[in-house]
Design an enzyme around this catalytic site. Structure first.
Site, PDB file in Angstrom:
ATOM      1  CE  LYS A  26      -3.520   0.136   2.471  1.00  0.00           C
ATOM      2  NZ  LYS A  26      -4.591   0.138   4.005  1.00  0.00           N
TER       3      LYS A  26
HETATM    4  O1  G3P Z   1      -8.371   1.238   5.301  1.00  0.00           O
HETATM    5  C1  G3P Z   1      -8.456   2.464   5.429  1.00  0.00           C
HETATM    6  C2  G3P Z   1      -9.262   2.506   6.929  1.00  0.00           C
HETATM    7  O2  G3P Z   1      -8.555   1.662   7.793  1.00  0.00           O
HETATM    8  C3  G3P Z   1      -9.613   4.004   7.317  1.00  0.00           C
HETATM    9  O3  G3P Z   1     -10.702   3.763   8.127  1.00  0.00           O
HETATM   10  O4  G3P Z   1     -11.974   4.275   9.967  1.00  0.00           O
HETATM   11  O5  G3P Z   1      -9.976   5.795   9.679  1.00  0.00           O
HETATM   12  O6  G3P Z   1     -12.204   5.873   8.081  1.00  0.00           O
HETATM   13  P1  G3P Z   1     -11.251   4.851   8.978  1.00  0.00           P
END
Ligand code: G3P
Length: 228
Positions: free
Chosen positions: A87
């Protein structure tokens, strides 16, 4: 649609994989800071699990220059092998690192994507996946699902083999809408998985089946009623 769980904890990944047909799991620096086990222990567990199951492992580089990102990607791929996808954040240095990784045969997901053009340039650079943060796009006042739909359409029209792996969900509806628009993959936090398949009408109907069955056949199971 490819299905990934967005978590670092290997025991959670395995527990979800018992019920759901996941294709692998995704991590990122924030997720690693929330992990229950030391990261080196998790990395060894990831390799063992990926080797045993064929699950894809997504790990994000932490370097800030293209050279650092590329070096980390090479080391990670050398450790994890064929199941690994690096990534790389959608920052300028990252776009150079994408091309270096692709020239070296390392599959790439360009992540932390918040716009259609970030995704398009990533696809043009050869990325295998782009990871738009759907809820973050929503929180900025745009429409995360529509943004993903534009990416899917642009990749199809442009003949890019790049897949969109939607990330950052708060509701099943967001995921449903991505599936409808042809998004090729999603990565979902553990807490949302049960909600993917839960429906009150199903629960009620199954309860009804159990009630009338036991009223008629007692504790016999259907296999007990096969001819002897
Ligand atoms: O893979 C990206 C994800 O972990 C982001 O999640 O909860 O920070 O929007 P969040």
């Amino acid at each position: 649609m490819e299905l990934y769980v967005d978590i670092a904890d290997i025991d959670v990944i395995k527990a979800i994989a018992q019920y759901f047909p996941i294709d692998g799991f995704t991590t990122n620096p924030k997720i690693f800071t929330q992990a229950k086990q030391p990261v080196p222990v998790l990395m060894a567990e990831y390799k063992k699990y990926a080797d045993e199951t064929g699950a894809k492992v997504f790990v994000q580089v932490t370097g800030s220059t293209a050279a650092e990102m590329f070096e980390q990607a090479k080391m990670l791929q050398s450790y994890f092998g064929a199941q690994f996808v690096v990534k790389i954040p959608a920052v300028k240095e990252g776009y150079q690192a994408v091309r270096l990784c692709k020239q070296a045969g390392i599959p790439v997901a360009v992540t932390v994507v918040h716009s259609m053009m970030q995704a398009l340039v990533a696809a043009k650079a050869g990325a295998d996946y782009v990871a738009p943060y759907v809820s973050h796009i929503d929180n900025m006042g745009a429409d995360g699902v529509s943004c993903v739909a534009e990416m899917v359409t642009a990749f199809r029209n442009g003949g890019y083999p790049c897949k969109v792996i939607g990330a950052s969900f708060r509701t099943v509806d967001q995921i449903k809408n991505l599936a409808v628009c042809g998004c090729q993959a999603v990565t979902i936090a553990p807490a949302l998985f049960d909600a993917l398949i839960a429906h009150p009408a199903t629960t009620e109907s199954v309860k009804g089946f159990d009630k009338v069955w036991s009223e008629t056949f007692g504790d016999k199971q259907v296999s007990d009623l096969l001819p002897k």
